[in-house]
Scaffold this motif. Structure first.
Motif, PDB file in Angstrom:
ATOM      1  N   LYS A  91       0.723  -1.105   0.029  1.00  0.00           N
ATOM      2  CA  LYS A  91      -0.093   0.126   0.001  1.00  0.00           C
ATOM      3  C   LYS A  91       0.914   1.388   0.089  1.00  0.00           C
ATOM      4  O   LYS A  91       1.905   1.062   0.424  1.00  0.00           O
ATOM      5  CB  LYS A  91      -0.703  -0.072   1.280  1.00  0.00           C
ATOM      6  N   GLU A  92       0.309   2.385  -0.577  1.00  0.00           N
ATOM      7  CA  GLU A  92       1.022   3.647  -0.527  1.00  0.00           C
ATOM      8  C   GLU A  92       1.132   4.186   0.847  1.00  0.00           C
ATOM      9  O   GLU A  92       0.456   3.720   1.656  1.00  0.00           O
ATOM     10  CB  GLU A  92       0.456   4.613  -1.620  1.00  0.00           C
ATOM     11  N   ARG A  93       2.230   5.114   0.959  1.00  0.00           N
ATOM     12  CA  ARG A  93       2.329   5.589   2.383  1.00  0.00           C
ATOM     13  C   ARG A  93       1.635   6.929   2.325  1.00  0.00           C
ATOM     14  O   ARG A  93       1.410   7.891   1.731  1.00  0.00           O
ATOM     15  CB  ARG A  93       3.764   5.949   2.313  1.00  0.00           C
ATOM     16  N   TYR A  94       1.004   6.933   3.925  1.00  0.00           N
ATOM     17  CA  TYR A  94       0.524   8.135   4.241  1.00  0.00           C
ATOM     18  C   TYR A  94       1.351   8.952   5.313  1.00  0.00           C
ATOM     19  O   TYR A  94       1.235   8.488   6.487  1.00  0.00           O
ATOM     20  CB  TYR A  94      -1.148   7.765   4.965  1.00  0.00           C
ATOM     21  N   PRO A  95       1.641  10.052   4.853  1.00  0.00           N
ATOM     22  CA  PRO A  95       2.736  10.700   5.990  1.00  0.00           C
ATOM     23  C   PRO A  95       1.929  11.094   7.066  1.00  0.00           C
ATOM     24  O   PRO A  95       0.754  11.893   6.647  1.00  0.00           O
ATOM     25  CB  PRO A  95       3.314  11.873   5.242  1.00  0.00           C
ATOM     26  N   ASP A  96       2.246  10.917   8.224  1.00  0.00           N
ATOM     27  CA  ASP A  96       1.902  11.516   9.593  1.00  0.00           C
ATOM     28  C   ASP A  96       2.646  12.035  10.383  1.00  0.00           C
ATOM     29  O   ASP A  96       3.636  11.175  10.674  1.00  0.00           O
ATOM     30  CB  ASP A  96       0.840  10.098  10.017  1.00  0.00           C
ATOM     31  N   VAL A  97       2.583  13.252  10.815  1.00  0.00           N
ATOM     32  CA  VAL A  97       3.662  13.793  11.479  1.00  0.00           C
ATOM     33  C   VAL A  97       3.626  13.440  12.902  1.00  0.00           C
ATOM     34  O   VAL A  97       4.629  13.462  13.483  1.00  0.00           O
ATOM     35  CB  VAL A  97       3.606  15.442  11.381  1.00  0.00           C
ATOM     36  N   THR A  98       2.525  12.959  13.684  1.00  0.00           N
ATOM     37  CA  THR A  98       2.379  12.637  14.871  1.00  0.00           C
ATOM     38  C   THR A  98       3.205  11.497  15.094  1.00  0.00           C
ATOM     39  O   THR A  98       4.172  11.178  15.905  1.00  0.00           O
ATOM     40  CB  THR A  98       1.095  12.538  15.312  1.00  0.00           C
ATOM     41  N   THR A 127       6.950  11.687  14.373  1.00  0.00           N
ATOM     42  CA  THR A 127       7.791  12.147  15.589  1.00  0.00           C
ATOM     43  C   THR A 127       7.955  11.421  16.749  1.00  0.00           C
ATOM     44  O   THR A 127       8.923  11.393  17.443  1.00  0.00           O
ATOM     45  CB  THR A 127       7.119  13.507  15.880  1.00  0.00           C
ATOM     46  N   VAL A 128       6.783  10.828  16.912  1.00  0.00           N
ATOM     47  CA  VAL A 128       6.652   9.840  18.322  1.00  0.00           C
ATOM     48  C   VAL A 128       7.561   8.928  18.083  1.00  0.00           C
ATOM     49  O   VAL A 128       8.507   8.259  18.779  1.00  0.00           O
ATOM     50  CB  VAL A 128       5.203   9.226  18.511  1.00  0.00           C
ATOM     51  N   LEU A 152      11.026   7.623  20.067  1.00  0.00           N
ATOM     52  CA  LEU A 152      10.938   6.330  20.742  1.00  0.00           C
ATOM     53  C   LEU A 152      12.024   5.519  20.511  1.00  0.00           C
ATOM     54  O   LEU A 152      12.461   4.684  21.318  1.00  0.00           O
ATOM     55  CB  LEU A 152       9.689   5.690  20.643  1.00  0.00           C
ATOM     56  N   ILE A 153      12.632   5.488  19.057  1.00  0.00           N
ATOM     57  CA  ILE A 153      13.308   4.443  18.448  1.00  0.00           C
ATOM     58  C   ILE A 153      14.661   4.175  19.263  1.00  0.00           C
ATOM     59  O   ILE A 153      15.301   3.271  19.779  1.00  0.00           O
ATOM     60  CB  ILE A 153      13.373   4.460  17.187  1.00  0.00           C
ATOM     61  N   PRO A 154      15.423   5.446  19.344  1.00  0.00           N
ATOM     62  CA  PRO A 154      16.770   5.423  20.048  1.00  0.00           C
ATOM     63  C   PRO A 154      16.528   4.915  21.664  1.00  0.00           C
ATOM     64  O   PRO A 154      17.419   4.040  21.993  1.00  0.00           O
ATOM     65  CB  PRO A 154      17.151   6.842  20.093  1.00  0.00           C
ATOM     66  N   PRO A 155      15.664   5.231  22.377  1.00  0.00           N
ATOM     67  CA  PRO A 155      15.723   4.668  23.683  1.00  0.00           C
ATOM     68  C   PRO A 155      15.427   2.938  23.536  1.00  0.00           C
ATOM     69  O   PRO A 155      15.965   2.269  24.448  1.00  0.00           O
ATOM     70  CB  PRO A 155      14.478   5.400  24.381  1.00  0.00           C
ATOM     71  N   ILE A 156      14.555   2.692  22.676  1.00  0.00           N
ATOM     72  CA  ILE A 156      14.111   1.147  22.573  1.00  0.00           C
ATOM     73  C   ILE A 156      15.511   0.430  22.249  1.00  0.00           C
ATOM     74  O   ILE A 156      15.621  -0.694  22.774  1.00  0.00           O
ATOM     75  CB  ILE A 156      12.999   0.986  21.239  1.00  0.00           C
ATOM     76  N   GLN A 157      16.157   1.158  21.255  1.00  0.00           N
ATOM     77  CA  GLN A 157      17.630   0.245  20.916  1.00  0.00           C
ATOM     78  C   GLN A 157      18.509   0.357  21.982  1.00  0.00           C
ATOM     79  O   GLN A 157      19.126  -0.732  22.290  1.00  0.00           O
ATOM     80  CB  GLN A 157      18.001   1.010  19.585  1.00  0.00           C
ATOM     81  N   LEU A 158      18.444   1.211  22.839  1.00  0.00           N
ATOM     82  CA  LEU A 158      19.308   1.439  23.976  1.00  0.00           C
ATOM     83  C   LEU A 158      19.210   0.403  24.854  1.00  0.00           C
ATOM     84  O   LEU A 158      19.805  -0.526  25.488  1.00  0.00           O
ATOM     85  CB  LEU A 158      19.326   2.835  24.767  1.00  0.00           C
ATOM     86  N   PHE A 159      17.782   0.274  25.031  1.00  0.00           N
ATOM     87  CA  PHE A 159      17.112  -0.680  26.257  1.00  0.00           C
ATOM     88  C   PHE A 159      17.499  -2.177  25.684  1.00  0.00           C
ATOM     89  O   PHE A 159      17.913  -3.084  26.483  1.00  0.00           O
ATOM     90  CB  PHE A 159      15.646  -0.486  26.357  1.00  0.00           C
ATOM     91  N   ALA A 171       6.203   3.236  11.095  1.00  0.00           N
ATOM     92  CA  ALA A 171       6.066   4.462  10.685  1.00  0.00           C
ATOM     93  C   ALA A 171       6.410   5.194   9.496  1.00  0.00           C
ATOM     94  O   ALA A 171       5.778   6.192   8.917  1.00  0.00           O
ATOM     95  CB  ALA A 171       7.003   5.270  11.926  1.00  0.00           C
ATOM     96  N   TYR A 172       7.443   4.866   8.871  1.00  0.00           N
ATOM     97  CA  TYR A 172       7.994   5.406   7.597  1.00  0.00           C
ATOM     98  C   TYR A 172       7.585   4.292   6.675  1.00  0.00           C
ATOM     99  O   TYR A 172       6.376   3.946   6.570  1.00  0.00           O
ATOM    100  CB  TYR A 172       9.456   5.597   7.824  1.00  0.00           C
ATOM    101  N   ASP A 173       8.521   3.803   5.669  1.00  0.00           N
ATOM    102  CA  ASP A 173       8.000   2.851   4.832  1.00  0.00           C
ATOM    103  C   ASP A 173       9.334   1.865   4.616  1.00  0.00           C
ATOM    104  O   ASP A 173      10.320   1.971   5.410  1.00  0.00           O
ATOM    105  CB  ASP A 173       7.708   3.291   3.583  1.00  0.00           C
TER     106      ASP A 173
END
Lengths: 151, 81
Positions: A2-9, A12-13, A17-24, A56-58
Motif C-alpha cells: 500500500k502507498e504511504r500516508y505521511p503522518d507527522v504525529t 515524531t513519536v 522512541l526508537i533510540p531509547p528502545i534500541q538502547l534498552f 512509521a515510515y516505509d
C-alpha cells in the motif's frame, strides 16, 4: 504494498522512541546474566525497533538504515560468533561451550572468563535474532515482493 | 503470591482467549491475542518466573502481534470465489 500516508504525529513519536528502545535492547543483552533478559529478548527488542520504523515510515527507510545484504551477513555472523566461541573451547581442550578454559587466552581468572564467554554467546544470539526478525517482517510485510537496494 | 490477583489474571486470560477465537474480525482477533499474551506475561510475573515473563512480553505481545498484523494486511476482506 500500500502507498504511504505521511503522518507527522506518528513520525515524531517514532523518531523520539526508537533510540531509547534500541538502547534498552542493548542493555538487556549486556546485562542478561545479572538480571532477567539475555540475547533472545534483547534481539527481539532490537528487531521490534526496526519493525516500528517500518510501520512509521516505509520499507525504503528500513532498507536505508539496514541493508538487505548487511542483514544477511549479520544473521550469519551471530551464528559464527556462537559456534566460534564453542569451537574455541574445544580447541583449548575443554568441552563444547565450556567457557572456563578461556582463561588461558583471556587476561582473567576462570570465573571471570566464564562470565565473558557467556557475554559473547549472548551477543551472537542477539545479532542473529535481530536480523532474523527484521528479515521475517520485511518478507511478510511486502509478501516477498520488495524491490532491490535503494540508491 | 497473591491468590486474588492469580484468580483475576486467570479469568481474564480465559476470557481473552475465548474472545480471540470467537470474534469475527481478524484484526480484532490479533489484538485480543496480544492482550492474551500480555495477561499471560503478568501471570508469569505473579508466579515469580520473571525471565519467562520477559520473553513472553518481548515475543508474544510485541513481535508476534506485529507479525499477525503484517499477515492480515496481505489478506482481502471478501473471498475471491
Amino acid at each position: 504494498m500500500k502507498e504511504r500516508y505521511p503522518d507527522v504525529t506518528i513520525e515524531t513519536v517514532c523518531r523520539l522512541l526508537i533510540p531509547p528502545i534500541q538502547l534498552f535492547g542493548l542493555y538487556v543483552i549486556a546485562h542478561g546474566h545479572y538480571s532477567p533478559g539475555g540475547g533472545f529478548q534483547g534481539g527481539c527488542i532490537l528487531g521490534a525497533s526496526f519493525i516500528m520504523m517500518f510501520i512509521a515510515y516505509d520499507i525504503g527507510e528500513v532498507k536505508r538504515r539496514m541493508r538487505e545484504k548487511l542483514n544477511t551477513i549479520l544473521c550469519a555472523t551471530g551464528v559464527l560468533i556462537y559456534a566460534g566461541i564453542g569451537i574455541l573451547c574445544l580447541v583449548l581442550g575443554a568441552n563444547y561451550l565450556d567457557y572456563g578454559i578461556l582463561h588461558q587466552i583471556l587476561p582473567a581468572y576462570p570465573a571471570k572468563a566464564r562470565a565473558l564467554g557467556t557475554f559473547g554467546i549472548e551477543i551472537g544470539v542477539g545479532i542473529t535474532v535481530m536480523s532474523v526478525m527484521i528479515s521475517i517482517f520485511l518478507n511478510i510485510g511486502t509478501a516477498g515482493e520488495h524491490e532491490g537496494e535503494p540508491e | 503470591m497473591i491468590w486474588q490477583l492469580d484468580i483475576m489474571f486467570l479469568v481474564l486470560v480465559v476470557i481473552s482467549a475465548i474472545a480471540s477465537v470467537n470474534v469475527k474480525d481478524l484484526l480484532s482477533s490479533a489484538i485480543l491475542l496480544g492482550a492474551y499474551s500480555f495477561l499471560m506475561c503478568l501471570l508469569w510475573i505473579e508466579m515469580g518466573a520473571v525471565d519467562v515473563a520477559f520473553t513472553e512480553a518481548a515475543v508474544g505481545a510485541g513481535i508476534s502481534t506485529a507479525f499477525f498484523i503484517g499477515f492480515i494486511f496481505q489478506t482481502t476482506r471478501r473471498t475471491k470465489d
